[in-house]
Design a protein around this motif. Structure first.
Motif, mmCIF file in Angstrom:
data_model
loop_
_atom_site.group_PDB
_atom_site.id
_atom_site.type_symbol
_atom_site.label_atom_id
_atom_site.label_comp_id
_atom_site.label_asym_id
_atom_site.label_seq_id
_atom_site.Cartn_x
_atom_site.Cartn_y
_atom_site.Cartn_z
ATOM 1 N N SER A 52 34.491 -19.407 3.795
ATOM 2 C CA SER A 52 34.388 -18.501 4.945
ATOM 3 C C SER A 52 35.676 -17.707 5.156
ATOM 4 C CB SER A 52 34.031 -19.286 6.205
ATOM 5 O OG SER A 52 35.012 -20.260 6.496
ATOM 6 N N THR A 53 36.837 -18.287 4.806
ATOM 7 C CA THR A 53 38.101 -17.545 4.974
ATOM 8 C C THR A 53 38.246 -16.437 3.939
ATOM 9 O OG1 THR A 53 39.446 -18.994 3.541
ATOM 10 C CG2 THR A 53 39.238 -19.614 5.868
ATOM 11 N N VAL A 54 37.480 -16.542 2.849
ATOM 12 C CA VAL A 54 37.506 -15.492 1.816
ATOM 13 C C VAL A 54 36.452 -14.422 2.131
ATOM 14 C CG1 VAL A 54 37.230 -14.998 -0.654
ATOM 15 C CG2 VAL A 54 38.301 -17.145 0.074
ATOM 16 N N LEU A 55 35.223 -14.869 2.437
ATOM 17 C CA LEU A 55 34.115 -13.927 2.614
ATOM 18 C C LEU A 55 34.120 -13.211 3.962
ATOM 19 C CD1 LEU A 55 31.429 -12.678 1.677
ATOM 20 C CD2 LEU A 55 30.272 -14.709 2.596
ATOM 21 N N TYR A 56 34.329 -13.940 5.044
ATOM 22 C CA TYR A 56 34.135 -13.349 6.373
ATOM 23 C C TYR A 56 35.065 -12.177 6.695
ATOM 24 C CZ TYR A 56 30.861 -17.133 7.483
ATOM 25 O OH TYR A 56 29.789 -18.000 7.495
ATOM 26 N N PRO A 57 36.331 -12.204 6.284
ATOM 27 C CA PRO A 57 37.163 -11.010 6.526
ATOM 28 C C PRO A 57 36.632 -9.787 5.778
ATOM 29 C CG PRO A 57 38.556 -12.914 6.140
ATOM 30 C CD PRO A 57 37.154 -13.338 5.804
ATOM 31 N N LYS A 69 30.978 -10.349 -3.210
ATOM 32 C CA LYS A 69 31.670 -9.474 -2.261
ATOM 33 C C LYS A 69 33.173 -9.451 -2.495
ATOM 34 C CE LYS A 69 31.389 -6.823 1.494
ATOM 35 N NZ LYS A 69 30.561 -5.611 1.531
ATOM 36 N N CYS A 70 33.687 -10.509 -3.088
ATOM 37 C CA CYS A 70 35.147 -10.643 -3.282
ATOM 38 C C CYS A 70 35.446 -10.930 -4.755
ATOM 39 C CB CYS A 70 35.683 -11.765 -2.397
ATOM 40 S SG CYS A 70 35.165 -11.668 -0.670
ATOM 41 N N PHE A 102 23.730 -6.287 1.277
ATOM 42 C CA PHE A 102 24.850 -6.403 2.223
ATOM 43 C C PHE A 102 26.106 -6.933 1.543
ATOM 44 C CE2 PHE A 102 27.184 -8.469 5.722
ATOM 45 C CZ PHE A 102 27.211 -7.430 6.641
ATOM 46 N N PHE A 103 25.917 -7.830 0.598
ATOM 47 C CA PHE A 103 27.061 -8.417 -0.111
ATOM 48 C C PHE A 103 27.157 -7.869 -1.550
ATOM 49 C CE2 PHE A 103 25.628 -11.835 2.874
ATOM 50 C CZ PHE A 103 26.741 -11.865 3.699
ATOM 51 N N ALA A 104 26.188 -8.273 -2.431
ATOM 52 C CA ALA A 104 26.140 -8.006 -3.892
ATOM 53 C C ALA A 104 26.298 -9.326 -4.652
ATOM 54 C CB ALA A 104 27.190 -6.996 -4.333
ATOM 55 N N VAL A 105 25.828 -9.476 -5.967
ATOM 56 C CA VAL A 105 25.759 -10.836 -6.587
ATOM 57 C C VAL A 105 26.349 -11.034 -8.006
ATOM 58 C CG1 VAL A 105 24.272 -12.889 -6.378
ATOM 59 C CG2 VAL A 105 23.509 -10.766 -5.391
#
Length: 465
Positions: free
Chosen positions: A253-258, A320-321, A356-359
């Protein structure tokens, strides 16, 4: 009983994800010399406890009729709560927790319901000190359609959508726009005092917490493929669920949510610590869990509930990252590819998230475990994570050997111990060569194996709560 068991499961997940993080910031500085939270964080925790967490706990208790989560007698969720709440009240008598009248009454009711308390809690009583009371309640009925309130790109809702779609369970998806505050209406808060998604309304029977909903629906609809009844296979799945919630999700969550939701990123120091923990502890532990079923998934060749839970964050963090340490973890990319390949209806519930993200792509390996020899629990008598396990086994009359593991002396950092638990924590169960960790997973496994129905009811709704 599926309903009783569902209430218990929701209580377990709620204790781990919502109650424990606050109680630990009160108890651990006083008992173990941990760094206290900042004044600002302490005030935020107190507000959350008073406005969200304890009211939600009372809601859960009410679903079984009280005074405990298990009703008149304790269930596994009550054992889990016993790991922190009594000692927070007794060690920190001036805290907002100790001044919560309902919490004090609950602890008294819990202690009164545990006749063998002195056999396992006397060391903790000396180390911390304890408190008194009791609590109330109604219940739920079933009529009408099954509804899931949530959002199609919510990382907490996606596992539920995936399970129900893949399992062929009919349900109505009710979009709840968090950005528009639709989760803050009195009607929604009546369904979920924590005002989050997903929320399940199964014909008037309402529960929240993603993993509890998945367990309940699996129990009710007999989705054996995803939540096997075999105690060892189910224990691996339960351990994966707890591990995903307690160890994997906080880092992802600290990587994706920002990146995806504009959340505040961690400090550079915290980001470096998270990366180190991911590489040295979390992903190696994930690979260990996968290996226990033979892989390439936690469920083996086909996904189990733990894989659905992981699906809520890991694929989107990777896509997403792409420059993150998570996306550069080869095993994680392979795992996501194997998971996606094992979910034939992926497009039916994940297309919004893909946009919304990508895979991303891959696969993964493994052995398994056997059963012979005595049942051993590695831990410490004053550990807030071990006490629930000791309590369950003693109260349930299950014979076991308690093996003291001195964390202060580093006995949990030996190669032999890390081979049992890559997260190098306690408790660890060695059931004749079959080894699992995570307090709640151990309790579920031992309850399933020894048929401790009193503490872990088979009724799906009670178990989900």
């Amino acid at each position: 009983d599926p309903q009783k068991r569902a209430i218990c499961d929701m209580g377990l997940d709620f204790q781990l994800g919502s109650m424990s993080p606050i109680l630990s910031t009160v108890l651990y500085p006083a008992a173990f010399g941990a760094a206290p939270p900042s004044e600002e964080q302490a005030q935020a925790n107190e507000k959350k406890w008073k406005e969200d967490v304890w009211p939600a706990m009372e809601k859960i208790i009410s679903m079984s009729g009280g005074p405990l989560i298990g009703g008149q007698s304790p269930c596994l969720a009550d054992f889990a709560v016993m790991g922190l709440l009594p000692w927070t009240i007794s060690k920190c008598p001036d805290s907002y927790v100790a001044k919560t009248e309902g919490a004090v009454k609950y602890v008294a009711a819990l202690k009164a319901a545990l006749p063998k308390w002195k056999e396992y809690a006397s060391d903790a009583e000396g180390f911390f000190a304890v408190a008194p009371g009791s609590a109330p309640a109604p219940a739920a009925v079933n009529s009408g359609p099954t509804k899931v309130y949530g959002m199609s790109v919510s990382t907490s809702c996606l596992p539920v959508y995936a399970l129900l779609k893949e399992g062929g369970v009919e349900f109505e998806s009710v979009t709840t726009n968090l950005m528009a505050g639709e989760n803050m209406t009195p009607e929604f808060i009546d369904m979920n005092p924590m005002h989050g998604v997903p929320v399940l309304d199964d014909g008037g029977y309402r529960i929240w917490e993603c993993r509890s909903i998945m367990r309940y629906m699996s129990n009710k609809h007999k989705l054996e493929t995803y939540y096997p009844s075999d105690p060892q296979k189910r224990a691996i799945c339960d351990m994966g669920l707890d591990f995903q919630l307690g160890s994997m999700s906080p880092i992802l969550s600290t990587v994706l949510y920002p990146a995806a939701f504009g959340a505040a990123p961690p400090s550079e120091e915290q980001a470096q610590a998270n990366e180190k923990k991911w590489k040295e502890d979390v992903w190696p532990a994930m690979e260990k869990i996968i290996s226990m079923s033979g892989g390439p998934l936690i469920g083996g060749q086909s996904p189990c509930l733990a894989d659905f839970a992981v699906m809520g964050l890991l694929p989107w963090t990777i896509s997403k990252c792409p420059d993150s340490y998570v996306a550069k973890t080869e095993g994680a990319v392979k795992y996501v590819a194997a998971l996606k390949a094992a979910l034939p209806k992926w497009k039916e519930y994940a297309s919004d998230a893909e946009g919304f993200f990508a895979v991303a792509p891959g696969s993964a390996p493994a052995p398994a475990a056997v059963n012979s020899g005595p049942t051993k629990v590695y831990g410490m008598s004053v550990s807030t994570s071990c006490l629930p396990v000791y309590a369950l086994l003693k109260e349930g009359g299950v014979e076991f050997e308690s093996v003291t593991t001195n964390l202060m002396a580093g006995e949990n950092m030996t190669p032999e111990f890390i081979d049992m638990n890559p997260m190098h924590g306690v408790p660890v169960l060695d059931d004749g060569g079959y080894r699992i960790w995570e307090c709640r997973s151990i309790m579920r496994y031992m309850s399933n194996k020894h048929k401790l129905e009193t503490y872990y009811p088979s009724d799906p709704q009670k178990r989900a709560i």
